[in-house]
Design a protein around this motif. Structure first.
Motif, mmCIF file in Angstrom:
data_model
loop_
_atom_site.group_PDB
_atom_site.id
_atom_site.type_symbol
_atom_site.label_atom_id
_atom_site.label_comp_id
_atom_site.label_asym_id
_atom_site.label_seq_id
_atom_site.Cartn_x
_atom_site.Cartn_y
_atom_site.Cartn_z
ATOM 1 N N UNK A 93 -18.689 -48.602 9.517
ATOM 2 C CA UNK A 93 -18.952 -47.718 10.291
ATOM 3 C C UNK A 93 -20.349 -47.901 11.069
ATOM 4 N N UNK A 94 -20.696 -47.374 11.994
ATOM 5 C CA UNK A 94 -22.177 -47.564 12.682
ATOM 6 C C UNK A 94 -22.508 -46.076 12.897
ATOM 7 N N UNK A 95 -23.726 -45.738 12.814
ATOM 8 C CA UNK A 95 -24.425 -44.584 13.118
ATOM 9 C C UNK A 95 -25.715 -44.690 13.915
ATOM 10 N N UNK A 96 -25.778 -43.901 15.149
ATOM 11 C CA UNK A 96 -26.752 -44.281 15.889
ATOM 12 C C UNK A 96 -28.044 -43.160 15.247
ATOM 13 N N UNK A 97 -28.972 -43.789 15.018
ATOM 14 C CA UNK A 97 -30.047 -42.832 14.236
ATOM 15 C C UNK A 97 -31.034 -42.418 15.132
ATOM 16 N N UNK A 98 -31.955 -43.279 15.628
ATOM 17 C CA UNK A 98 -32.840 -42.867 16.805
ATOM 18 C C UNK A 98 -34.009 -42.258 16.026
ATOM 19 N N UNK A 99 -34.530 -42.547 15.012
ATOM 20 C CA UNK A 99 -35.732 -41.892 14.355
ATOM 21 C C UNK A 99 -36.917 -42.485 14.341
ATOM 22 N N UNK A 100 -38.038 -41.829 14.890
ATOM 23 C CA UNK A 100 -39.201 -42.531 14.823
ATOM 24 C C UNK A 100 -40.113 -41.985 13.932
ATOM 25 N N UNK A 101 -41.054 -43.170 13.416
ATOM 26 C CA UNK A 101 -41.866 -42.906 12.165
ATOM 27 C C UNK A 101 -43.308 -43.494 12.742
ATOM 28 N N UNK A 102 -44.188 -42.876 11.959
ATOM 29 C CA UNK A 102 -45.596 -43.457 12.111
ATOM 30 C C UNK A 102 -46.041 -44.232 10.901
ATOM 31 N N UNK A 103 -45.937 -45.492 10.803
ATOM 32 C CA UNK A 103 -46.311 -46.353 9.619
ATOM 33 C C UNK A 103 -47.142 -47.616 10.173
ATOM 34 N N UNK A 104 -47.682 -48.247 9.242
ATOM 35 C CA UNK A 104 -48.661 -49.243 9.485
ATOM 36 C C UNK A 104 -48.085 -50.566 9.402
ATOM 37 N N UNK A 105 -47.024 -50.613 8.801
ATOM 38 C CA UNK A 105 -46.696 -52.175 8.438
ATOM 39 C C UNK A 105 -45.073 -51.822 8.014
ATOM 40 N N UNK A 106 -44.311 -52.994 7.881
ATOM 41 C CA UNK A 106 -43.125 -53.109 7.671
ATOM 42 C C UNK A 106 -42.854 -52.623 6.157
ATOM 43 N N UNK A 107 -43.921 -53.080 5.149
ATOM 44 C CA UNK A 107 -43.573 -52.434 4.078
ATOM 45 C C UNK A 107 -43.761 -50.948 3.751
ATOM 46 N N UNK A 108 -44.679 -50.480 4.715
ATOM 47 C CA UNK A 108 -44.506 -48.830 4.513
ATOM 48 C C UNK A 108 -43.282 -48.337 5.341
ATOM 49 N N UNK A 109 -42.730 -48.912 6.185
ATOM 50 C CA UNK A 109 -41.588 -48.731 6.770
ATOM 51 C C UNK A 109 -40.440 -48.481 5.837
ATOM 52 N N UNK A 110 -40.313 -49.509 4.996
ATOM 53 C CA UNK A 110 -39.252 -49.614 3.975
ATOM 54 C C UNK A 110 -39.483 -48.588 2.882
ATOM 55 N N UNK A 111 -40.762 -48.522 2.480
ATOM 56 C CA UNK A 111 -41.211 -46.967 1.534
ATOM 57 C C UNK A 111 -40.444 -45.902 2.180
ATOM 58 N N UNK A 112 -40.951 -45.567 3.400
ATOM 59 C CA UNK A 112 -40.597 -44.477 3.903
ATOM 60 C C UNK A 112 -39.340 -44.070 4.089
ATOM 61 N N UNK A 113 -38.598 -45.178 4.409
ATOM 62 C CA UNK A 113 -37.039 -45.027 4.580
ATOM 63 C C UNK A 113 -36.593 -44.603 3.203
ATOM 64 N N UNK A 114 -37.034 -45.272 2.161
ATOM 65 C CA UNK A 114 -36.386 -45.023 0.979
ATOM 66 C C UNK A 114 -36.787 -43.668 0.381
ATOM 67 N N UNK A 115 -37.805 -42.974 0.752
ATOM 68 C CA UNK A 115 -38.252 -41.781 0.286
ATOM 69 C C UNK A 115 -37.629 -40.440 1.232
ATOM 70 N N UNK A 116 -36.864 -41.071 2.571
ATOM 71 C CA UNK A 116 -36.193 -39.824 3.109
ATOM 72 C C UNK A 116 -34.935 -39.748 2.532
ATOM 73 N N UNK A 117 -34.448 -40.828 2.030
ATOM 74 C CA UNK A 117 -32.888 -40.985 1.316
ATOM 75 C C UNK A 117 -32.784 -39.818 0.267
#
Length: 200
Positions: A176-200
Motif C-alpha cells: 500500500x501507499x500512504x500520502x504523508x506530507x509532513x514537514x520537518x525542521x532538521x539540519x541533515x539527513x542523519x537528523x531526519x532519520x532520527x526524527x522519523x524514528x522518534x515519531x514512530x
C-alpha cells in the motif's frame, strides 16, 4: 487513470495495479525566486535530495545501508535503486527517480519512507518557502502507467527543511501507499532519520 492522493489517504497498490512488481517513484519540485532576507540566496543554490528510508516493523532503521540516497544509490538487496542526484530541480517532470523491485524487498523491511531534504539547509539559511509544485508519483514500470500522484502544497511547509512525502508499506500480502506530507525542521539527513524514528 492515476489516483490524485490527498494528505493522509492510503490506497492498495496491489489492487490498483494487479501484478505490480517493479515500481518507479518519481519526485519533482521547482524553486521560485526568493526576495532577500532569510531566503536571500538564488533559487539555483537550492539542492534538494530525495532519499528512501527502509524501516522495520517498529519504524526504525538502525543500519546505514538501509538508507538509499545520493551517497548510497543502491540497496544491497538490489530491491531499491536511486537513479542519481539532481542538484538544482531545474527542468520539467521528475527531478529524481527511485526504482523499487517489490519482490526483492527483504522481509525485515516493512516500510519504504520517501523523503526530501534541503542539503546544508542551516548553512545556506534555506527552507521550503520558495519550493513550488512539489510532487511524488508512482508508476508501474511494466506498462509505464502512472498509478498515483500526490501534489504537495507549498505554503504549509514554510520554515521546514525536510518532508516525509509518502510511505510504501506491506500489509499482509499487499503493498500500500500512504500520502504523508509532513514537514520537518532538521539540519541533515542523519537528523531526519532520527526524527522519523522518534515519531514512530
Amino acid at each position: 487513470m492515476a489516483i490524485n492522493l490527498q494528505k493522509g489517504q492510503r490506497i492498495s497498490l496491489t489492487k490498483e495495479a494487479p501484478g505490480l512488481t517493479r515500481l518507479m517513484c518519481g519526485l519533482g519540485w521547482d524553486v521560485g525566486k526568493s526576495s532577500g532576507g532569510f531566503l536571500g540566496l538564488r533559487g539555483k543554490d537550492y539542492d534538494l535530495d530525495a532519499s528512501v528510508l527502509c524501516v522495520d516493523a517498529q519504524g526504525k532503521t538502525n543500519d546505514p545501508g538501509n538508507i538509499v540516497y545520493y551517497g548510497n544509490l543502491r540497496h544491497r538487496s538490489g530491491a531499491i535503486t536511486h537513479l542519481g542526484d539532481n542538484l538544482t530541480g531545474e527542468g520539467q517532470g521528475d527531478d529524481e527517480q527511485v526504482i523499487v523491485d517489490l519482490p526483492l524487498v527483504p522481509p525485515e523491511i516493512s516500510k519504504l519512507v520517501f523523503t526530501v531534504n534541503i542539503y546544508q539547509a542551516d548553512k545556506r539559511k534555506q527552507d521550503f518557502r520558495p519550493i513550488r509544485n512539489a510532487f511524488v508519483r508512482l508508476v508501474n514500470q511494466a506498462n509505464n502507467q502512472e498509478i498515483a500522484r500526490y501534489d504537495l502544497s507549498g505554503s504549509e511547509y514554510e520554515g521546514m527543511t525536510a518532508m516525509i512525502i509518502a510511505e510504501v508499506y506491506r500489509a499482509d500480502n499487499d503493498w500500500k501507499v500512504a500520502a504523508i506530507g509532513n514537514g520537518l525542521r532538521v539540519s541533515s539527513l542523519e537528523e531526519l532519520v532520527r526524527t522519523y524514528a522518534n515519531l514512530q
